[in-house]
Design a protein around this motif. Structure first.
Motif, mmCIF file in Angstrom:
data_model
loop_
_atom_site.group_PDB
_atom_site.id
_atom_site.type_symbol
_atom_site.label_atom_id
_atom_site.label_comp_id
_atom_site.label_asym_id
_atom_site.label_seq_id
_atom_site.Cartn_x
_atom_site.Cartn_y
_atom_site.Cartn_z
ATOM 1 N N ALA A 179 0.844 -1.207 0.000
ATOM 2 C CA ALA A 179 0.000 0.000 0.000
ATOM 3 C C ALA A 179 0.872 1.246 0.000
ATOM 4 O O ALA A 179 0.660 2.159 -0.811
ATOM 5 N N GLU A 180 1.851 1.281 0.899
ATOM 6 C CA GLU A 180 2.711 2.463 1.006
ATOM 7 C C GLU A 180 3.492 2.740 -0.272
ATOM 8 O O GLU A 180 3.829 3.893 -0.560
ATOM 9 N N ALA A 181 3.803 1.705 -1.035
ATOM 10 C CA ALA A 181 4.541 1.871 -2.287
ATOM 11 C C ALA A 181 3.628 2.140 -3.478
ATOM 12 O O ALA A 181 4.111 2.411 -4.578
ATOM 13 N N SER A 182 2.326 2.091 -3.265
ATOM 14 C CA SER A 182 1.361 2.267 -4.354
ATOM 15 C C SER A 182 1.255 3.717 -4.792
ATOM 16 O O SER A 182 1.317 4.635 -3.973
ATOM 17 N N ASP A 183 1.050 3.892 -6.089
ATOM 18 C CA ASP A 183 0.834 5.220 -6.637
ATOM 19 C C ASP A 183 -0.410 5.820 -5.992
ATOM 20 O O ASP A 183 -1.469 5.189 -5.966
ATOM 21 N N GLY A 184 -0.288 7.004 -5.454
ATOM 22 C CA GLY A 184 -1.423 7.698 -4.865
ATOM 23 C C GLY A 184 -1.573 7.519 -3.369
ATOM 24 O O GLY A 184 -2.392 8.190 -2.752
ATOM 25 N N PHE A 185 -0.792 6.620 -2.756
ATOM 26 C CA PHE A 185 -0.843 6.453 -1.307
ATOM 27 C C PHE A 185 -0.251 7.688 -0.633
ATOM 28 O O PHE A 185 0.772 8.210 -1.065
ATOM 29 N N ILE A 186 -0.882 8.128 0.467
ATOM 30 C CA ILE A 186 -0.394 9.300 1.194
ATOM 31 C C ILE A 186 -0.080 8.980 2.649
ATOM 32 O O ILE A 186 0.993 9.327 3.149
ATOM 33 N N TRP A 187 -0.989 8.305 3.350
ATOM 34 C CA TRP A 187 -0.824 8.091 4.795
ATOM 35 C C TRP A 187 -1.680 6.928 5.242
ATOM 36 O O TRP A 187 -2.711 6.631 4.629
ATOM 37 N N ARG A 188 -1.267 6.254 6.343
ATOM 38 C CA ARG A 188 -2.114 5.245 6.965
ATOM 39 C C ARG A 188 -1.945 5.290 8.474
ATOM 40 O O ARG A 188 -0.887 5.653 8.992
ATOM 41 N N LEU A 189 -2.994 4.901 9.159
ATOM 42 C CA LEU A 189 -3.010 4.831 10.608
ATOM 43 C C LEU A 189 -2.157 3.658 11.078
ATOM 44 O O LEU A 189 -2.261 2.562 10.529
ATOM 45 N N THR A 190 -1.321 3.898 12.082
ATOM 46 C CA THR A 190 -0.572 2.819 12.719
ATOM 47 C C THR A 190 -0.696 2.979 14.229
ATOM 48 O O THR A 190 -0.890 4.083 14.735
ATOM 49 N N GLY A 191 -0.579 1.863 14.913
ATOM 50 C CA GLY A 191 -0.606 1.862 16.369
ATOM 51 C C GLY A 191 0.804 1.667 16.892
ATOM 52 O O GLY A 191 1.758 2.229 16.363
ATOM 53 N N GLU A 192 0.932 0.826 17.901
ATOM 54 C CA GLU A 192 2.242 0.561 18.502
ATOM 55 C C GLU A 192 3.171 -0.185 17.554
ATOM 56 O O GLU A 192 4.373 -0.062 17.651
ATOM 57 N N GLY A 193 2.612 -0.977 16.665
ATOM 58 C CA GLY A 193 3.414 -1.719 15.701
ATOM 59 C C GLY A 193 3.348 -1.066 14.344
ATOM 60 O O GLY A 193 3.130 0.135 14.215
ATOM 61 N N ASN A 194 3.491 -1.876 13.296
ATOM 62 C CA ASN A 194 3.446 -1.358 11.934
ATOM 63 C C ASN A 194 2.040 -1.415 11.349
ATOM 64 O O ASN A 194 1.845 -1.213 10.167
ATOM 65 N N ASP A 195 1.046 -1.721 12.188
ATOM 66 C CA ASP A 195 -0.336 -1.780 11.731
ATOM 67 C C ASP A 195 -1.215 -1.104 12.780
ATOM 68 O O ASP A 195 -0.706 -0.511 13.728
ATOM 69 N N ALA A 196 -2.518 -1.188 12.613
ATOM 70 C CA ALA A 196 -3.436 -0.522 13.545
ATOM 71 C C ALA A 196 -4.266 -1.521 14.335
ATOM 72 O O ALA A 196 -5.281 -1.148 14.923
ATOM 73 N N THR A 197 -3.845 -2.786 14.380
ATOM 74 C CA THR A 197 -4.659 -3.797 15.059
ATOM 75 C C THR A 197 -4.784 -3.555 16.557
ATOM 76 O O THR A 197 -5.692 -4.089 17.189
ATOM 77 N N ASP A 198 -3.918 -2.729 17.133
ATOM 78 C CA ASP A 198 -4.005 -2.440 18.568
ATOM 79 C C ASP A 198 -4.701 -1.109 18.860
ATOM 80 O O ASP A 198 -4.803 -0.706 20.014
ATOM 81 N N VAL A 199 -5.205 -0.444 17.838
ATOM 82 C CA VAL A 199 -5.890 0.834 18.022
ATOM 83 C C VAL A 199 -7.359 0.559 18.344
ATOM 84 O O VAL A 199 -8.074 -0.056 17.545
ATOM 85 N N ALA A 200 -7.799 1.002 19.514
ATOM 86 C CA ALA A 200 -9.185 0.776 19.928
ATOM 87 C C ALA A 200 -10.123 1.752 19.226
ATOM 88 O O ALA A 200 -9.882 2.958 19.225
ATOM 89 N N VAL A 201 -11.188 1.213 18.630
ATOM 90 C CA VAL A 201 -12.190 2.068 17.979
ATOM 91 C C VAL A 201 -13.563 1.909 18.619
ATOM 92 O O VAL A 201 -14.436 2.737 18.390
ATOM 93 N N THR A 202 -13.753 0.835 19.375
ATOM 94 C CA THR A 202 -14.984 0.602 20.125
ATOM 95 C C THR A 202 -14.582 -0.054 21.446
ATOM 96 O O THR A 202 -13.405 -0.329 21.669
ATOM 97 N N ASP A 203 -15.566 -0.349 22.275
ATOM 98 C CA ASP A 203 -15.300 -1.067 23.522
ATOM 99 C C ASP A 203 -15.003 -2.539 23.271
ATOM 100 O O ASP A 203 -14.559 -3.241 24.173
ATOM 101 N N ASP A 204 -15.266 -3.013 22.078
ATOM 102 C CA ASP A 204 -15.055 -4.416 21.727
ATOM 103 C C ASP A 204 -13.601 -4.612 21.281
ATOM 104 O O ASP A 204 -13.195 -4.093 20.246
ATOM 105 N N PRO A 205 -12.800 -5.373 22.025
ATOM 106 C CA PRO A 205 -11.390 -5.554 21.659
ATOM 107 C C PRO A 205 -11.180 -6.374 20.386
ATOM 108 O O PRO A 205 -10.065 -6.403 19.855
ATOM 109 N N LEU A 206 -12.230 -6.996 19.871
ATOM 110 C CA LEU A 206 -12.101 -7.774 18.637
ATOM 111 C C LEU A 206 -12.264 -6.916 17.385
ATOM 112 O O LEU A 206 -12.014 -7.385 16.281
ATOM 113 N N VAL A 207 -12.670 -5.650 17.546
ATOM 114 C CA VAL A 207 -12.849 -4.752 16.399
ATOM 115 C C VAL A 207 -11.538 -4.024 16.120
ATOM 116 O O VAL A 207 -10.945 -3.412 17.010
ATOM 117 N N ILE A 208 -11.092 -4.134 14.867
ATOM 118 C CA ILE A 208 -9.847 -3.481 14.454
ATOM 119 C C ILE A 208 -10.120 -2.496 13.320
ATOM 120 O O ILE A 208 -11.025 -2.711 12.511
#
Length: 161
Positions: A37-66
């Motif tokens: 994605a980052e190397a793709s033409d037109g990519f600008i930015w993406r959300l990241t958490g503690e790692g290189n992805d956003a799987t640890d970023v809380a968006v609801t009270d449900d810990p299974l939602v990423i």
């Protein structure tokens, strides 16, 4: 330089905790797909958490939602990655193995160039799309809206089915 860029957010709810062996293929693919994605033409930015992805970023009270949130030059650039990038397509075609069905899980919207949306902003756009359907403030690939500066947006065929 364009006055607007395309923001997107999608969420998913794991069937089992992220670290469960059943999710191994998905979790193992994240770094590679994100690099593409980052190397793709037109990519600008993406959300990241503690790692290189956003799987640890809380968006609801449900810990299974990423979340996944990013900004792209335009609809065509995002669609090229989502629907025509083989590694991404292979993961998307398997999403039912890892995630529960959600009626509304992705939203697109235009942001002023340089703006980086927050998780709260993305969740509000997703809620707007779910409540009132596609419109200029929250839309989908199938029902896109032009940017506020008039840059047109054409519907995109979903090739992940």
């Amino acid at each position: 330089m364009a006055a607007y860029e395309l923001a997107q957010m999608n969420i998913a709810r794991f069937r089992l905790p992220a670290d469960h062996v059943a999710n191994r293929d998905f979790m193992a693919a994240l770094d590679g797909v994100n690099a593409i994605a980052e190397a793709s033409d037109g990519f600008i930015w993406r959300l990241t958490g503690e790692g290189n992805d956003a799987t640890d970023v809380a968006v609801t009270d449900d810990p299974l939602v990423i979340p996944n949130m990013s900004v792209w030059r335009d609809l065509d650039a995002l669609a090229a990655f989502v629907y025509r990038q083989p590694e991404h397509l292979s993961i998307m075609r398997r999403r039912k193995e890892w995630f529960d069905h959600m009626a509304v899980y992705q939203v697109l919207w235009w942001v002023p160039a340089g703006h980086r949306p927050t998780v709260a902003e993305g969740m509000a756009r997703l809620a707007m799309l779910e409540a009132i359907g596609p419109g200029p403030e929250a839309f989908t690939f199938k029902q896109p809206f032009a940017a506020p500066d008039g840059t047109p947006a054409s519907p995109v065929q979903d090739e992940c089915a």
